[in-house]
Structures are given as C-alpha cells and as structure tokens.
Scaffold this active site. Structure first.
Site, short mmCIF file in Angstrom:
data_model
loop_
_atom_site.label_atom_id
_atom_site.label_comp_id
_atom_site.label_asym_id
_atom_site.label_seq_id
_atom_site.Cartn_x
_atom_site.Cartn_y
_atom_site.Cartn_z
N LYS A 44 23.28 32.81 14.88
CA LYS A 44 24.56 32.96 15.57
C LYS A 44 25.23 31.62 15.81
O LYS A 44 26.26 31.53 16.48
CB LYS A 44 24.35 33.68 16.91
CG LYS A 44 23.66 35.03 16.78
CD LYS A 44 23.21 35.55 18.13
CE LYS A 44 22.22 36.70 17.95
NZ LYS A 44 21.60 37.06 19.24
N PRO B 107 29.63 37.67 19.98
CA PRO B 107 28.61 37.11 19.14
C PRO B 107 27.38 37.78 18.64
O PRO B 107 26.34 37.51 19.09
CB PRO B 107 28.05 36.05 20.03
CG PRO B 107 28.18 36.51 21.36
CD PRO B 107 29.25 37.49 21.32
N GLU B 108 27.27 38.52 17.69
CA GLU B 108 25.97 38.68 17.03
C GLU B 108 26.26 38.24 15.62
O GLU B 108 27.39 37.87 15.33
CB GLU B 108 25.44 40.11 17.17
CG GLU B 108 24.92 40.39 18.59
CD GLU B 108 24.29 41.76 18.78
OE1 GLU B 108 23.50 42.19 17.92
OE2 GLU B 108 24.60 42.39 19.79
N ARG C 150 33.15 32.44 30.09
CA ARG C 150 31.92 32.42 30.86
C ARG C 150 31.12 31.13 30.70
O ARG C 150 30.12 30.94 31.37
CB ARG C 150 31.07 33.61 30.43
CG ARG C 150 30.61 34.45 31.56
CD ARG C 150 30.05 35.75 31.01
NE ARG C 150 28.73 35.97 31.55
CZ ARG C 150 27.96 36.99 31.23
NH1 ARG C 150 28.40 37.87 30.34
NH2 ARG C 150 26.79 37.14 31.75
N HIS D 32 40.94 29.17 29.27
CA HIS D 32 39.50 28.91 29.22
C HIS D 32 39.09 27.98 28.08
O HIS D 32 37.96 28.03 27.62
CB HIS D 32 38.74 30.22 29.13
CG HIS D 32 38.91 31.07 30.35
ND1 HIS D 32 38.45 30.69 31.59
CD2 HIS D 32 39.50 32.27 30.51
CE1 HIS D 32 38.76 31.62 32.47
NE2 HIS D 32 39.39 32.59 31.84
N ARG E 223 17.67 43.33 29.99
CA ARG E 223 18.72 43.75 29.06
C ARG E 223 18.58 45.25 28.81
O ARG E 223 17.48 45.78 28.72
CB ARG E 223 18.61 43.02 27.72
CG ARG E 223 18.43 41.51 27.80
CD ARG E 223 19.55 40.80 28.53
NE ARG E 223 20.85 40.96 27.89
CZ ARG E 223 21.27 40.22 26.88
NH1 ARG E 223 20.50 39.29 26.36
NH2 ARG E 223 22.47 40.41 26.37
#
Length: 278
Positions: A59, A2-3, A110, A92, A268
């Site tokens: 996003k 995701p960006e 996740r 998932h 980060r």
DNA sequence: CACCATGTTCCTTG
DNA sequence: CCAAGGAACATGGT
C-alpha cells in the site's frame, strides 16, 4: 483510500501527470507525517529533482526520481491529486509541491499517513499479493506455523502485502473460510483456494476502479466507500452494493440468505456468513 | 455524547 | 528472543 486496489488505481492516475515533472517548492504542513526525516532535509533533498515514475509496494506509494526515492503511505484517509498551481491549499493538506503548472496535493484528515525516503517499512514486507513470488505454496507455508486466526495473519503485510480489513473479509468469504479459523488449520487445498480468491478479489476491485470515473480530490460531494471518490453514478458500483460481506452485518448473505455476522478481532471488525464460511 | 472508521507502529505480555 | 494482542496516533461521520 487505501488497500492495494485503491493505491494501484491512484498510482495509475498520478503517473502520467507527474512523470517528467520537476519537484519545486516542497512544503510540509503536517510534520507528524514525516517518517525519519525533517521537513528541511526532505525539501532539501527533493527540491529540483525530476520524477521518473510512480510505483507501488503493497500500500506504499513510491516516487522514483533522479535522486532519492520518496516513500509515502495514505494511512486511513490520505488522498493525492493535482490541482491548479494558483488555487488555495485544501484544509487537510499534509504535503505539497509544484509540478509544472500544477500543484501536487497530499492531504490527510486523520494524519495516519506518512512520507519520507526511508525504505525501512518496505524491508519488512512480504510478497506482493498480485506478484509472481506470491504462490499458493508460499501462502500455505506462511500459514502453517501459527494458531492465530487467519484474518489476522492475512492483515500482516509480512505474510502478503496489500490486503486490508475490507478485502480480507471479502477474500475469506469467497474462499469459504471463517475469519476466526486458526491459520494452521488451513489445509493445502484451502490455501490454494484462498490464494485464488485473494487475487480475484483484488483483481476485480482494480478492474472496477479502472472502469469508474473517479474524483480523487473528493470535491464532487460523492462518497461511496472505498473508491470514495465518485463512482460514475451507477448504484451497483457503490461500496455497499459491491461488497459481499464487508459492512453487511445483519443483512442476508448474497449466496445463501443467512444473516451475516460481525466479529471483532484485534480491534478490527470482520464480517462473515456462518453457513458459507467454515 | 458515544461509537465507528480503509493502517501502521510501538509497547506490553506471555 | 519471538509471537500475539492491544493501545496509540488524530479527526470526521453517523
């Protein structure tokens, strides 16, 4: 995924497949992704509605219908795609529904993603990185009043919507600005340059995404980084080859040969060339 | 086992 | 009240 570029490519992929399709049998298998709504309420509201369009804000992915608009985010590991309606649900799967002869799958290993109909998250967002309201002047103004490192400011979606950890490093490299530089030290001229490189960085990534043959379900076994859903096979399209500094700690700067460094900011990693970026 | 990971939100601290 | 920083969230890959 995701960006902004990955979400944009995904939206373009989903749009023709979902447009005009009716939502049937919506199921939530991972309730913790639900944003301010229960499974019963979401299913009840969306059941039978027709998807008019798929859009994007930063996003976030927007499912426009003839009723409430669904708002969803991929988090770190979310994927969306369609598969044959009869096939087993992937391990998932977080949310799924039937769309015509196909089954829409939103899977997220996740579980950092989200889905709901609330626009609370959208309300807090700043200008679209590739939109007309995002201008060099606005960027400069937004950076002025803070001593927080530029990297952190650019990660803030209320400053500019769409950048994430990878493309911030890339854009800062292209503009010759160190991620640790205090945001109020970015001059008007540097802000102008930064604005350009942000748009170039994201634009180039979208362009690449368009050119690749992608496997959105990730079942091809290939995993090449951000457009991790397969690349067309060309080595130069793989994430590691494409990035100018991201993930290249200890390797040589592509521009000057100096060893690329890593610095951790707010938990980060940021990457930069100590010579090219001041 | 240890450490790292594309993101957002919440809580604490100043 | 606001800004900034860190932790939490949950899981898989190396």
């Amino acid at each position: 995924m995701p960006e902004l570029p990955e979400v944009e490519i995904l939206v373009r992929h989903l749009r023709p497949q979902l447009q005009g399709k009716r939502i049937r049998g919506l199921q939530v298998l991972k309730p913790n992704l639900l944003d301010r709504i229960s499974e019963e309420e979401l299913a009840g509201l969306m059941e039978g509605l027709v998807i008019r369009d798929i859009g994007r804000r930063g996003k976030f992915i927007l499912f426009e219908t003839n009723g409430p608009r669904m708002v969803s985010h991929l988090g770190m590991t979310g994927r969306m795609y369609l598969q044959s309606a009869g096939t087993d649900l992937p391990r998932h799967t977080a949310v799924t529904w039937i769309a015509g002869r196909m089954r829409f799958i939103f899977e997220d290993a996740r579980s950092f993603g989200s889905i709901g109909i609330s626009d609370a998250s959208l309300q807090r967002m700043g200008p679209e990185a590739l939109g007309e309201t995002f201008t060099p002047d606005l960027l400069h103004q937004s950076l002025k009043g803070s001593r927080t490192p530029i990297k952190n400011r650019l990660m803030d979606q209320s400053i500019v919507a769409g950048l994430g950890n990878i493309y911030v490093s890339e854009a800062l490299f292209r503009s010759g600005i160190r991620p640790t530089l205090a945001s109020n030290k970015v001059s008007r001229a540097r802000a102008q340059r930064l604005w350009s490189t942000i748009r170039e960085t994201l634009g180039d990534a979208i362009e690449l995404g368009v050119s690749l043959s992608l496997d959105f379900s990730g079942t091809s076994g290939r995993n090449d980084g951000l457009f991790y859903f397969g690349s067309g096979g060309r080595k130069e399209d793989n994430a590691e080859e494409r990035f100018l500094v991201y993930g290249r700690e200890g390797k040589r700067c592509r521009q000057c040969g100096t060893v690329v460094r890593k610095v951790v900011q707010s938990n980060r990693s940021s990457f930069y060339c100590p010579v090219c970026q001041k």
